[in-house]
Write a protein that holds these residues in place. Sequence first.
Motif, mmCIF file in Angstrom:
data_model
loop_
_atom_site.group_PDB
_atom_site.id
_atom_site.type_symbol
_atom_site.label_atom_id
_atom_site.label_comp_id
_atom_site.label_asym_id
_atom_site.label_seq_id
_atom_site.Cartn_x
_atom_site.Cartn_y
_atom_site.Cartn_z
ATOM 1 N N GLU A 162 -12.548 -11.817 0.267
ATOM 2 C CA GLU A 162 -11.538 -11.247 -0.833
ATOM 3 C C GLU A 162 -13.105 -10.248 -2.104
ATOM 4 O O GLU A 162 -12.552 -9.662 -3.451
ATOM 5 N N GLN A 163 -14.059 -10.820 -1.687
ATOM 6 C CA GLN A 163 -15.354 -10.107 -2.234
ATOM 7 C C GLN A 163 -15.274 -8.780 -2.084
ATOM 8 O O GLN A 163 -15.378 -8.206 -2.764
ATOM 9 N N ALA A 164 -14.678 -8.114 -0.673
ATOM 10 C CA ALA A 164 -14.798 -6.842 -0.138
ATOM 11 C C ALA A 164 -13.307 -6.402 -1.064
ATOM 12 O O ALA A 164 -13.818 -5.032 -1.239
ATOM 13 N N ARG A 165 -12.263 -7.036 -1.501
ATOM 14 C CA ARG A 165 -11.156 -6.451 -1.099
ATOM 15 C C ARG A 165 -11.390 -6.385 -3.552
ATOM 16 O O ARG A 165 -10.970 -5.205 -3.652
ATOM 17 N N ARG A 166 -11.971 -6.645 -4.152
ATOM 18 C CA ARG A 166 -12.608 -7.151 -5.245
ATOM 19 C C ARG A 166 -13.704 -6.136 -5.217
ATOM 20 O O ARG A 166 -12.959 -4.800 -6.844
#
Length: 290
Positions: free
Chosen positions: A165-169
């Motif tokens: 989720e952090q990487a996607r954002r």
Amino acid sequence: MTTPKLVATDLDGTLLRSDGTLSQRTRAALSAAERAGIPVVLVTGRPPRSVPALLERIGPHAVIAANGATVHSPDGSIVRASPIRLHTALRLAQRMRAAIPGVSFALEFDGAFGHEPAYPDWSFDDEAVELVGSVEKILAHAAPGGPLLKTLAHHPALPLDAFYEQARRIAGRDAETTHSTGLSLVEFSAPGVTKASTLLAWSDRLGVAGHQIAAFGDMPNDLPMLGAVGHSYAMSNAHPDVLAAAGRRAPSNDEDGVAQVLEGFVDTLAGRPGEGLGVCGIPATGPGSN
């Protein structure tokens, strides 16, 4: 339901058994589908450098590799590539590094593989490593490796869901973000490049519409592909998100589930319905069924 005009199948956890082998039954079912007029395309997150060995093991089929970054003809040659811009990859790595301390990276090129020293060696074949150093160093000497097709990021402590989720954002519109291993490993492709987008472009060249494709998968990087086709099959061993999204369920990879469904397709075309799972397979249940 009519028989499909094209079959697309993931490899690991789907077509291949859990020990990485291909059964004789599955190899025969793939060949029988091709002979019956149903082309098969292998759709995988594996890099282009793995394609020659895969075709030697599985047989001569078209391949979509690196989560859609390349398309290969049955002889292994690349017929289409969708690379990541080098400056985009560098900017993404620097933003990731600033926001998530401890992250390390690897880079898949058309003709080479490189990784940072902290990147885990369990995720690649030692013989494939040609470049070791920081992302900055690798990209500065990337020309001999050809186009950059995929960036991979690993974190040694964060759970996969949180890391993803952090990487996607952080990636935002600069890259397509996915994961497929169940471990804290996230993969980035060029914007708009997924298994689905490349599969649909390839099928269009063959004169096959999306609703005429049957696709098989087991992990989240297969979700775009399963959502883009008319006949979507989750393996019974699939990730919960895949089981919820696919319209139908195939037996597990260790039960040669893809082969069982393909045998049903071929039997139906030959006027022998009922000898295998048939065209329909096992209907899925829940909101994702179609």
